[in-house]
Write an enzyme that holds these catalytic residues in place. Structure first.
Site, PDB file in Angstrom:
ATOM      1  N   ARG A   1     -13.149  12.238   6.458  1.00  0.00           N
ATOM      2  CA  ARG A   1     -13.128  11.268   5.360  1.00  0.00           C
ATOM      3  C   ARG A   1     -12.669   9.926   5.924  1.00  0.00           C
ATOM      4  NH1 ARG A   1      -8.966  10.142   0.708  1.00  0.00           N
ATOM      5  NH2 ARG A   1     -10.159   8.464  -0.224  1.00  0.00           N
TER       6      ARG A   1
ATOM      7  N   ASN B   1     -10.736   4.972  -4.001  1.00  0.00           N
ATOM      8  CA  ASN B   1      -9.584   5.794  -3.646  1.00  0.00           C
ATOM      9  C   ASN B   1      -8.387   5.492  -4.546  1.00  0.00           C
ATOM     10  OD1 ASN B   1      -7.999   7.521  -1.707  1.00  0.00           O
ATOM     11  ND2 ASN B   1      -6.824   5.615  -1.573  1.00  0.00           N
ATOM     12  N   GLU B   2      -7.865   6.524  -5.174  1.00  0.00           N
ATOM     13  CA  GLU B   2      -6.581   6.474  -5.873  1.00  0.00           C
ATOM     14  C   GLU B   2      -6.385   5.285  -6.803  1.00  0.00           C
ATOM     15  OE1 GLU B   2      -3.112   7.039  -3.507  1.00  0.00           O
ATOM     16  OE2 GLU B   2      -3.693   9.032  -2.864  1.00  0.00           O
TER      17      GLU B   2
ATOM     18  N   HIS C   1     -11.132   1.598  -0.308  1.00  0.00           N
ATOM     19  CA  HIS C   1      -9.792   2.130  -0.056  1.00  0.00           C
ATOM     20  C   HIS C   1      -8.836   0.942   0.051  1.00  0.00           C
ATOM     21  CE1 HIS C   1      -7.652   5.934   1.451  1.00  0.00           C
ATOM     22  NE2 HIS C   1      -6.711   5.008   1.406  1.00  0.00           N
TER      23      HIS C   1
ATOM     24  N   GLU D   1      -7.049  14.445   0.102  1.00  0.00           N
ATOM     25  CA  GLU D   1      -5.854  14.050   0.860  1.00  0.00           C
ATOM     26  C   GLU D   1      -4.705  14.955   0.508  1.00  0.00           C
ATOM     27  OE1 GLU D   1      -4.074  10.131   0.757  1.00  0.00           O
ATOM     28  OE2 GLU D   1      -6.066   9.235   0.871  1.00  0.00           O
TER      29      GLU D   1
ATOM     30  N   ASP E   1      -3.287  -5.676  11.569  1.00  0.00           N
ATOM     31  CA  ASP E   1      -4.162  -6.531  12.388  1.00  0.00           C
ATOM     32  C   ASP E   1      -4.804  -5.745  13.526  1.00  0.00           C
ATOM     33  OD1 ASP E   1      -3.305  -8.532  10.754  1.00  0.00           O
ATOM     34  OD2 ASP E   1      -2.346  -9.742  12.317  1.00  0.00           O
TER      35      ASP E   1
ATOM     36  N   ASN F   1      -6.248  13.790  -4.536  1.00  0.00           N
ATOM     37  CA  ASN F   1      -5.199  13.497  -3.553  1.00  0.00           C
ATOM     38  C   ASN F   1      -3.865  13.882  -4.166  1.00  0.00           C
ATOM     39  OD1 ASN F   1      -7.165  12.249  -2.029  1.00  0.00           O
ATOM     40  ND2 ASN F   1      -6.189  10.232  -2.006  1.00  0.00           N
TER      41      ASN F   1
ATOM     42  N   TYR G   1       0.522  14.861  -3.187  1.00  0.00           N
ATOM     43  CA  TYR G   1       1.585  15.008  -2.181  1.00  0.00           C
ATOM     44  C   TYR G   1       2.857  15.663  -2.714  1.00  0.00           C
ATOM     45  CZ  TYR G   1      -1.180  12.063   0.927  1.00  0.00           C
ATOM     46  OH  TYR G   1      -2.174  11.570   1.727  1.00  0.00           O
TER      47      TYR G   1
ATOM     48  N   GLN H   1      -6.169   0.965   7.471  1.00  0.00           N
ATOM     49  CA  GLN H   1      -5.036   1.657   8.090  1.00  0.00           C
ATOM     50  C   GLN H   1      -5.260   1.976   9.562  1.00  0.00           C
ATOM     51  OE1 GLN H   1      -4.834   4.393   4.448  1.00  0.00           O
ATOM     52  NE2 GLN H   1      -2.719   4.317   5.126  1.00  0.00           N
TER      53      GLN H   1
ATOM     54  N   HIS I   1       0.074 -11.021   5.752  1.00  0.00           N
ATOM     55  CA  HIS I   1       0.301 -12.305   6.423  1.00  0.00           C
ATOM     56  C   HIS I   1       1.111 -13.267   5.546  1.00  0.00           C
ATOM     57  CE1 HIS I   1      -3.578 -11.496   8.958  1.00  0.00           C
ATOM     58  NE2 HIS I   1      -2.555 -10.777   9.317  1.00  0.00           N
TER      59      HIS I   1
HETATM   60  C1  NOJ Z   1      -2.584   7.650  -0.316  1.00  0.00           C
HETATM   61  C2  NOJ Z   1      -3.633   6.779   0.279  1.00  0.00           C
HETATM   62  O1  NOJ Z   1      -4.929   7.082  -0.097  1.00  0.00           O
HETATM   63  C3  NOJ Z   1      -3.506   6.628   1.766  1.00  0.00           C
HETATM   64  O2  NOJ Z   1      -4.057   5.413   2.099  1.00  0.00           O
HETATM   65  C4  NOJ Z   1      -2.054   6.744   2.147  1.00  0.00           C
HETATM   66  O3  NOJ Z   1      -1.822   6.419   3.475  1.00  0.00           O
HETATM   67  C5  NOJ Z   1      -1.618   8.165   1.889  1.00  0.00           C
HETATM   68  N1  NOJ Z   1      -1.921   8.545   0.536  1.00  0.00           N
HETATM   69  C6  NOJ Z   1      -0.151   8.391   2.165  1.00  0.00           C
HETATM   70  O4  NOJ Z   1       0.607   7.520   1.413  1.00  0.00           O
END
Ligand code: NOJ
Length: 494
Positions: free
Chosen positions: A98, A187-188, A143, A398, A73, A328, A330, A40, A60
């Site tokens: 992190r 991750n996740e 990740h 997160e 990229d 994590n 949200y 990212q 791509h």
């Molecule tokens: C989940 C992911 O771990 C992370 O890569 C992502 O950008 C954020 N949460 C937000 O979506």
């Protein structure tokens, strides 16, 4: 400049109604952090020997699947600008950062027979500089950027990936363990298994429904456990670090007080969070997951349950492989029963196995479909995780707010994060939850997967139109800086 920031923060505190916020001081030793991930932010997708990985290939090959056909990229160009990122972290005052290692930057083919010295050098420089600045790295090994060679042999549907992952992890522990004391294996898994292998909404874009999800979950927990054991047996005694996994989940709130919805919400938790957390923190899949899938598989005429079974040896091998709970989160969902376990037989599906459906309350503040400001849901989730999984130390790895505008005057982000931190304090002080750290996602606006650069989550703005990828701290950065300094969300804490 300082006066302007002070006045802005003062004005914000009036707008946001500080009186709603918990006025206790953050506990001694509480860790504040910020997070990013390799694909990212790094860019340099094909520089200095890096191999191609899943998201290079995906963006791509299927440009139309990414908003505005964007790619990572170049992203934030942190491959070249990592020093600037660390300066931002230093000025912010965080205890930890992190970040993740790009597997294919280190091992271009995914395998240990070819280690890229430039990859080792890149991460070592970062870790050394973080140490010089007294910032602890929390390092994620995976990740979502799977080396393409491993994707080509089945990716997370191939149990052999677990072996490759453990071998890669060993290289990381050996090379970086001197600097890294907190490791996160994966991750996740829920995002990958649901998004990537069941719903087809993320790379690799497979719509394999239950087949993809259960297999992917099985391979993920196995891979995590293998890496954990490598660390535990070969490195822990000399390196004295900790290792765990990061699991993502919204809070599942019953849509009503009916016993049916209450049971449905628990079912949702087990199928979304428990499917990954239960094998690691309690042993085996959650019972309701085992039972529902077995019942439906039988009614559907399968010879055996569609859920891959763990052997007893695997159950024991996976159980207990976490030194803390990385969480994590949200948002929150309102859960109702969609179908009973013996209803709608005929179409094998994860959704029917789960038997629930989720909605949101339209009054919950939100700027993108998947983030809603529901701080009480966060508090309930923390309490649930703590009680359900044997009172682990929880690190929020997160949490953050997404907006479309990317404005520097990000009052909505400040509102969200302050409310969530306040709920965290409630969970700590009122509910007795051992939550030891909080990590805002993200330090930087960055490549938000299939949303490209259209959704912004950074506390620092990045100008993706400038070659320099100019970084500008937002108001939330200054607000968070003050919280970290004062360990307090209001003007005066008790
Ligand atoms: C989940 C992911 O771990 C992370 O890569 C992502 O950008 C954020 N949460 C937000 O979506």
């Amino acid at each position: 400049m300082k006066l302007v920031i002070f006045l802005t923060l003062f004005a914000l505190s009036q707008v946001l109604g500080e009186s709603d916020l918990n006025n206790r001081t953050f506990p001694d030793g509480f860790k504040f952090g910020a997070a990013t991930a390799s694909y990212q932010i790094e860019g340099a997708w094909n520089l200095d020997g890096k191999g191609v990985q899943l998201w290079d290939w995906y963006t791509h090959t299927y440009p139309d699947r990414i908003d505005e056909q964007d790619t990572g990229d170049v992203a934030c160009d942190s491959y070249h600008k990592w020093r600037e990122d660390i300066e931002l972290l230093k000025a912010l005052g965080v205890n930890h950062y992190r970040l993740s290692i790009s597997w294919s930057r280190l091992l271009p083919n995914g395998t240990v027979n070819n280690i890229n010295p430039k990859g080792i050098e890149y991460y070592k420089n970062i870790f050394k500089t973080l140490r010089e600045n007294n910032i602890e790295p929390l390092v994620t090994l995976y990740h979502w950027d799977l080396p393409i060679t491993l994707h080509e042999i089945g990716g997370w549907t191939n149990p052999l990936i677990a072996e490759y992952f453990a071998e890669y992890a060993r290289v990381c522990f050996r090379e970086f363990g001197e600097y890294v004391k907190t490791w996160i294996t994966i991750n996740e898994p829920q995002s990958t298994c649901w998004g990537g292998y069941a719903a087809g909404a993320k790379a690799p874009g497979y719509s394999l429904d239950w087949e993809g999800l259960y297999l992917c979950a099985y391979v993920h927990v196995l891979a995590h456990a293998k890496a954990y054991h490598v660390y535990d047996e070969e490195f822990r005694s000399s390196q004295n670090g900790r290792i765990s996994i990061v699991i993502d989940s919204p809070w599942a709130e019953p849509a009503s007080n009916s016993s049916v919805d209450i049971a449905a919400a628990q079912q949702e938790r087990e199928f979304v969070l428990g499917i990954y957390a239960n094998p690691i923190f309690r042993g085996n899949w959650p019972q309701i997951v085992i039972d529902n899938i077995a019942t439906r598989s039988k009614l559907e005429g399968f010879a055996r349950s569609r859920l891959p079974q763990f052997t007893q040896e695997e159950i024991d091998f996976i159980n207990g492989t976490a030194d803390f709970f990385g969480l994590n989160t949200y948002g929150t969902g309102l859960i109702t029963l969609q179908n009973k376990v013996d209803e709608d037989i005929g179409t094998p599906s994860y959704s029917l196995d789960k038997g629930t459906s989720s909605t949101v309350d339209p009054s919950w503040p939100s700027d993108v479909p998947w983030v809603h400001q529901v701080p009480w849901g966060f508090r309930k989730l923390l309490k649930y995780v703590y009680e359900q999984y044997g009172h682990p130390e929880i690190i929020v790895t997160e949490n953050g707010w997404a907006d479309k505008s990317g404005t520097l005057n990000d009052v909505d982000r400040i509102s969200y994060v302050s409310q969530y931190l306040s709920a965290l304090l409630d969970a700590y002080y009122e509910d007795g939850v051992n939550v030891a750290g909080y990590t805002v996602w993200s330090l930087l606006d960055n490549f938000e997967w299939t949303n490209g650069y259209t959704q912004k989550l950074g506390i620092v703005q990045v100008d993706f139109n400038s070659d320099n990828r100019t970084r500008t701290p937002k108001d939330s950065y200054h607000w968070y800086q003050k919280v970290i300094q004062t360990k307090c969300l209001v003007e005066n804490c008790v």
